[in-house]
Scaffold this motif. Structure first.
Motif, mmCIF file in Angstrom:
data_model
loop_
_atom_site.group_PDB
_atom_site.id
_atom_site.type_symbol
_atom_site.label_atom_id
_atom_site.label_comp_id
_atom_site.label_asym_id
_atom_site.label_seq_id
_atom_site.Cartn_x
_atom_site.Cartn_y
_atom_site.Cartn_z
ATOM 1 N N GLN A 188 -37.367 12.213 35.126
ATOM 2 C CA GLN A 188 -38.172 11.869 36.288
ATOM 3 C C GLN A 188 -37.254 11.509 37.455
ATOM 4 N N MET A 189 -37.550 12.068 38.604
ATOM 5 C CA MET A 189 -36.693 11.880 39.777
ATOM 6 C C MET A 189 -37.369 10.991 40.804
ATOM 7 N N LYS A 190 -36.528 10.242 41.491
ATOM 8 C CA LYS A 190 -37.023 9.574 42.705
ATOM 9 C C LYS A 190 -36.709 10.530 43.841
ATOM 10 N N VAL A 191 -37.749 11.000 44.458
ATOM 11 C CA VAL A 191 -37.574 12.071 45.441
ATOM 12 C C VAL A 191 -37.971 11.589 46.827
ATOM 13 N N LEU A 192 -37.110 11.886 47.787
ATOM 14 C CA LEU A 192 -37.456 11.602 49.185
ATOM 15 C C LEU A 192 -37.812 12.901 49.887
ATOM 16 N N LEU A 193 -38.982 12.933 50.501
ATOM 17 C CA LEU A 193 -39.332 14.044 51.375
ATOM 18 C C LEU A 193 -39.213 13.535 52.800
ATOM 19 N N TYR A 194 -38.211 14.000 53.481
ATOM 20 C CA TYR A 194 -37.981 13.532 54.849
ATOM 21 C C TYR A 194 -38.238 14.693 55.808
ATOM 22 N N VAL B 299 -35.884 8.468 31.933
ATOM 23 C CA VAL B 299 -37.336 8.641 31.722
ATOM 24 C C VAL B 299 -37.714 10.096 31.964
ATOM 25 N N GLU B 300 -38.564 10.585 31.077
ATOM 26 C CA GLU B 300 -38.979 11.977 31.200
ATOM 27 C C GLU B 300 -40.094 12.109 32.249
ATOM 28 N N ALA B 301 -40.050 13.193 33.009
ATOM 29 C CA ALA B 301 -41.135 13.440 33.970
ATOM 30 C C ALA B 301 -42.341 13.985 33.212
ATOM 31 N N LEU C 34 -45.676 17.497 38.802
ATOM 32 C CA LEU C 34 -44.551 17.562 37.856
ATOM 33 C C LEU C 34 -44.131 16.186 37.351
ATOM 34 N N GLY C 35 -44.697 15.137 37.946
ATOM 35 C CA GLY C 35 -44.451 13.795 37.417
ATOM 36 C C GLY C 35 -43.328 13.028 38.099
ATOM 37 N N HIS C 36 -42.898 13.493 39.251
ATOM 38 C CA HIS C 36 -41.819 12.774 39.935
ATOM 39 C C HIS C 36 -42.384 11.706 40.870
ATOM 40 N N ASN C 37 -41.504 10.816 41.294
ATOM 41 C CA ASN C 37 -41.936 9.732 42.183
ATOM 42 C C ASN C 37 -41.527 10.022 43.613
ATOM 43 N N LEU C 38 -42.514 10.133 44.465
ATOM 44 C CA LEU C 38 -42.240 10.596 45.824
ATOM 45 C C LEU C 38 -42.253 9.490 46.868
ATOM 46 N N THR C 39 -41.343 9.635 47.823
ATOM 47 C CA THR C 39 -41.426 8.859 49.053
ATOM 48 C C THR C 39 -41.519 9.883 50.165
ATOM 49 N N PHE C 40 -42.436 9.667 51.075
ATOM 50 C CA PHE C 40 -42.735 10.665 52.099
ATOM 51 C C PHE C 40 -42.459 10.005 53.437
ATOM 52 N N SER C 41 -41.546 10.537 54.209
ATOM 53 C CA SER C 41 -41.221 9.849 55.452
ATOM 54 C C SER C 41 -41.130 10.785 56.654
ATOM 55 N N THR C 42 -41.652 10.311 57.776
ATOM 56 C CA THR C 42 -41.525 11.047 59.035
ATOM 57 C C THR C 42 -40.945 10.115 60.091
ATOM 58 N N SER C 43 -40.187 9.120 59.633
ATOM 59 C CA SER C 43 -39.654 8.150 60.586
ATOM 60 C C SER C 43 -38.176 7.881 60.321
ATOM 61 N N GLN C 44 -37.407 7.948 61.402
ATOM 62 C CA GLN C 44 -35.963 7.743 61.284
ATOM 63 C C GLN C 44 -35.671 6.277 60.941
#
Ligand code: UDP
Length: 448
Positions: free
Chosen positions: A56-62, A1-3, A100-110
């Motif tokens: 399109q990327m599945k991106v984790l921001l940890y 899938v294109e972003a 940019l159209g990517h899918n983000l997961t945002f985490s601050t928990s181990q």
């Protein structure tokens, strides 16, 4: 899938919760404050002739620095003059990736990290057995240790996303060991390009950057103010949110105070008397909005030598200030400066002095009163317009981050299929500001 470029940041507000954490609140309010500029830049990007196609990327921001006890310490300083530069970068990176159209997961928990990557704590030595959920992971040094613990050896097998960071000499454990480049933090053997810095210091690493103010453009866009029409008062604002940063600098600031009224935004602990010189008008730590209002009125933004360059001087220049700072001769490095000891870099990177330079940036000998006085007088005679280097605009950051992601896909680092492997990218603001303290010093932890 294109972003596909988005014209809204709403998907981001869904993943950045309404947290009670001061750091997450700072990130969220920054994203909200700048959202109009981001969506505008996204539209511009859509209209441009460069039709780069990015999957399109599945991106984790940890955000490792906000996790656990390290996180608690950082959280406690957010409203007390602690470092905000990393949070600025996390905010801007998350907004940028969303546009940019990517899918983000945002985490601050181990704990959440473990459920996201499908590993339980204590599985450190087992390579993971199933495909990972993410194509791309952004983390920091703290987060890297958590990922390593959770994913074990498999972690080292990942092709890591590029971008900017640690000097190569510190990065390769065997070389670092032989040459004595041992640090608490380096030696992960990543691609040096995986480390992403705050300023474009070195081609060895990647430049992630952040977004500075561009209010002028917006005002001009709206048919309002012209850059020249900023009304400046005869005031200087000093760069230093904590009192210790001012120590030993009174004479330098005092010389400047002969020409300009000196304002500070220094955190004042309740019940403690201020040790700032009496001529300083201290506002206490300001909200980002109010801090920027103050810079709009100021002619000069005064660096104290420490903190080294962070977002604030770039913002000040964008709001029509001149940045005045002390010269280090020789430049600070781990060979002559305690702050750098134990960090995976030997050098100081004078971005403002070398890349922005005069008439926006003046570097003086702090011990030479004449030099300071002459510089201030010349600054007051010079008219400067607000200036934002293109690399610190929303559009600049969108293009840069898209290029990194596209480039990595093109060179085959992205493998689709049963065992997709994520790239891990590190946020590592400029050498100067991000490092943990050497030894047990009281310097706050500054990393991303
Ligand atoms: N800032 C703020 N209130 C203040 C002073 C600064 O909100 O009183 C913001 C500023 O707008 C900038 C951010 O703090 O975006 C980080 O700037 P700085 O260069 O000071 O980096 P730090 O040393 O905090 O990492």
């Amino acid at each position: 899938v294109e972003a596909m470029i988005r014209d809204t940041l709403s998907p981001l507000y869904e993943v950045i919760s309404n947290s009670s954490s001061p750091a997450v609140k700072f990130i969220r309010s920054r994203v909200e404050r700048m959202s109009e500029r981001w969506t505008w830049a996204g539209k511009r990007m859509k209209q441009s002739r460069n039709k780069t196609v990015t999957p399109q990327m599945k991106v984790l921001l940890y955000l490792g620095a906000l996790v656990g006890s390290v996180g608690q310490r950082l959280e406690a300083t957010v409203d007390r003059g602690g470092p905000l530069g990393e949070l600025v970068q996390w905010a801007d990176l998350s907004a940028c990736l969303t546009i940019l159209g990517h899918n983000l997961t945002f985490s601050t928990s181990q704990h959440q990290l473990h459920s996201l990557i499908g590993a339980a704590p204590g599985q450190g030595s087992c390579p993971i057995q199933r495909p990972l959920t993410f194509d791309l992971i952004y983390t920091d040094y703290h987060g890297l240790a958590h990922l390593h613990r959770a994913m074990g050896l498999a972690f080292q097998h990942y092709q890591i996303l590029d971008s900017f960071g640690t000097e190569p000499a510190f990065n390769l454990a065997s070389y670092a060991h032989i040459r004595g480049y041992k640090t608490l933090w380096g030696s992960w053997g990543l691609q040096p390009l995986q480390y992403m810095t705050m300023f474009p210091h070195t081609p060895d690493n990647s430049f992630l950057g952040f977004v500075s103010e561009e209010v002028v453009k917006k005002e001009v866009r709206d048919g309002g103010l012209k850059p020249e029409s900023y009304k400046k008062d005869r005031i200087a604002v000093v760069y230093g949110k904590q009192e210790y940063m001012w120590q030993g600098k009174s004479e330098y600031v005092e010389v400047i105070s002969k020409e300009l009224e000196i304002h500070g935004t220094v955190y004042q602990p309740p019940g403690q008397t201020s040790s700032l010189p009496s001529f300083v008008k201290n506002h206490g730590l300001l909200s980002q909005e109010n801090f920027l209002q103050l810079l709009r009125r100021a002619k000069v933004f005064v660096g104290l030598g420490f903190p080294y360059e962070g977002p604030a001087p770039v913002e000040a220049i964008a709001l029509g200030c001149v940045f005045l700072q002390p010269r280090f001769d020789p430049p600070h490095s781990s060979h002559n400066n305690d702050f750098y000891k134990g960090k995976p870099t030997t050098r100081q990177h004078p971005y403002a002095e070398q890349f922005i330079a005069k008439p926006y940036v003046w570097t003086v000998d702090m011990t030479n009163r004449t030099d300071i006085r002459e510089a201030v007088k010349s600054i007051l005679k010079t008219k400067v317009k607000p200036f934002t280097p293109p690399e610190f605009t929303c559009l600049g950051m969108l293009e840069r981050v898209r290029n990194y992601i596209t480039h990595q896909a093109q060179i085959g680092l992205l493998q689709h299929g049963a065992r997709r492997q994520p790239f891990v990218s590190f946020l590592q603001p400029m050498g100067a500001s991000l490092w943990p303290p050497a030894g047990a010093s009281a310097v706050q932890l500054r990393w991303i």
